[in-house]
Write an enzyme that holds these catalytic residues in place. Structure first.
Site, PDB file in Angstrom:
ATOM      1  N   PHE A 106     -11.374  13.526 -39.077  1.00 39.31           N
ATOM      2  CA  PHE A 106     -12.631  14.570 -38.926  1.00 39.31           C
ATOM      3  C   PHE A 106     -13.987  14.052 -38.613  1.00 39.31           C
ATOM      4  CE2 PHE A 106     -15.477  15.406 -42.544  1.00 39.31           C
ATOM      5  CZ  PHE A 106     -14.761  14.282 -43.356  1.00 39.31           C
ATOM      6  N   LYS A 107     -13.828  12.577 -39.030  1.00 34.96           N
ATOM      7  CA  LYS A 107     -15.180  12.073 -39.151  1.00 34.96           C
ATOM      8  C   LYS A 107     -15.667  12.005 -37.499  1.00 34.96           C
ATOM      9  CE  LYS A 107     -15.516  10.126 -43.535  1.00 34.96           C
ATOM     10  NZ  LYS A 107     -14.311  10.216 -44.152  1.00 34.96           N
TER      11      LYS A 107
END
Ligand SMILES: *Cc1c(COP(=O)(O)O)cnc(C)c1O
Length: 434
Positions: A106-107
């Site tokens: 998700f980063k």
């Protein structure tokens, strides 16, 4: 929008300065001067808007007119140009899959948004910055990918030799161009120590403009709000009640962005902060004492944080009112054994494959829903199972296929420079690069 330094409220900066500097004096975190509310019409009818419009609405107030609308629209659409589906696991639990981006974690969203804002701001400054990052695995890949070929930036990533997975290493070392990978003969703490020394070194700072790309930077933290809006857009089509939202948490940047959307008007029933054995925050909610502990290594290694740096922002959102915070957030710690069991059970019962971070979230949400049986919710699944193949295989005996995008990457040459855990070596490298 202006931002103040939580440690020194006299220090007030604009979005551009907060993005370029990363943090304020005394390493204080920047925080928005006010919380802009969502339009009621907008938040109740998300399905009438495209994902790009939602992302733009979400970020516009925080950027103000520091980036022209046309360019901000371009930036947000590049930030979220992959699927973020909400998938049903069972009658009570859904999974928001945040791992369909280029580095499968998700980063990507935060790193892509930040790199593009930084590059925009640097263009008219005529300045080149060196982004220096220490990584235990996941952050480095997202930052490398997000900043790849971004003008006016040089990215230097320090990672511990032999301590990241093969996929993670390729994501750091196979890109080249403006990305350099330093393979440090030491552990993650050594890498972090070297980065800290570089930020404090006068000679380096007189020749290079250094900045960092971790989640304390507002341009990496704030775009994470977009997940919660895109989740709600899908939730509104599926369920009537407001969701319980469970976030696997390490540094507490992601969950803090979620709570921020709640204060802006997003209807969330409750938040669950799912932690591994690094349990400072679950303990805090039980005792009202914030005790910082030594970090313990676990299977969900991206959450191995003993001192979550974004938690001060969570406190700020609740005006430092403990009882209010406690009435909205449930925090729970899950150990490695329970993590593996959860991966196994969820796969057997519901044919859904979790990885360790998502499994910690699932187990914590399950605990909350057992105590609150009328509610339903979703977890944020923050990484693709292929990034943590050992744990997944141990729990399920499944060997996970590499996605096509990774197969190409795995064939590329690794390019890295090996250094000792020695500041002089890092310094020589940085100064020669200039
Ligand atoms: C970074 C990370 C987390 C933790 O997010 P925070 O914002 O630091 O709380 C959870 N899962 C994965 C896979 C991560 O990479």
């Amino acid at each position: 929008m202006k931002y103040y330094n939580i440690k020194d409220k006299q220090e007030v900066v604009d979005f551009k300065t907060a993005t370029i500097k990363g943090q304020g004096k005394e390493k204080g975190l920047f925080y928005p001067e006010y919380i802009p509310s969502f339009d009621k019409e907008f938040i109740e009818n998300l399905n009438n808007f495209s994902n790009e419009e939602i992302a733009f609405q979400c970020m516009k107030d925080f950027v103000g007119d520091e980036i022209p609308d046309e360019i901000l629209k371009e930036i947000v659409s590049e930030t979220i140009n992959f699927d973020i589906p909400l998938k049903k696991i069972n009658e009570k639990v859904y999974s928001l899959e945040l791992f369909h981006g280029p580095t499968l974690a998700f980063k990507d969203v935060g790193a892509r948004f930040m790199s593009r804002c930084l590059s925009y701001f640097l263009k008219d400054e005529n300045k080149k910055v060196t982004v220096l990052v220490a990584t235990s695995g996941d952050t480095g890949g997202a930052v490398a990918n997000g900043f790849y070929n971004t003008e006016n930036t040089n990215i230097v990533i320090l990672y511990p030799k032999n301590r990241v997975s093969k996929v993670q290493e390729q994501q750091l070392t196979a890109l080249d161009e403006n990305i350099s990978a330093l393979e440090v003969n030491g552990n993650f703490d050594d890498c972090q120590q070297l980065v800290k020394q570089a930020f404090a070194d006068d000679e380096i700072n007189s020749q290079l403009f250094l900045t960092s790309a971790n989640s304390i930077n507002v341009a990496r933290w704030l775009p994470q709000q977009i997940y919660y809006l895109l989740a709600l857009k899908q939730w509104q089509e599926l369920e009537k009640e407001n969701p319980v939202i469970c976030v696997p948490s390490g540094n507490f940047g992601n969950i803090c962005a979620g709570i921020l959307t709640y204060f802006r008007g997003l209807p969330a029933d409750h938040f669950v902060a799912a932690c591994n054995e690094n349990d400072s925050i679950p303990n805090y909610l039980n005792t009202e004492k914030l005790e910082i502990k030594e970090t313990v290594a676990t299977l969900s290694n991206a959450m191995d944080v003993g001192n979550p740096s974004n938690f001060v922002r969570v406190l700020e959102l609740f005006g430092n009112q403990f009882e209010e915070l406690k009435s909205k957030i449930f925090a729970y710690s899950i150990n490695d054994e329970k993590t593996l069991q959860t991966i196994q059970n969820v796969y057997k019962k519901f044919n859904y494959l979790l990885e360790p971070h998502g499994a910690v979230a699932y187990a914590a949400l399950e605990k909350y829903l057992t105590e609150n049986p009328d509610k339903k919710g979703f977890i944020l699944e923050t990484a693709h199972p292929v990034k943590f193949p050992d744990a997944v295989e141990k729990a399920t005996n499944i060997k996970i296929e590499l996605p096509e995008s990774l197969k190409e990457l795995m064939k590329k040459d690794k390019k890295s420079t090996e250094i000792g855990p020695d500041f002089e070596e890092l310094k020589r490298f940085l100064l020669n690069k200039n």
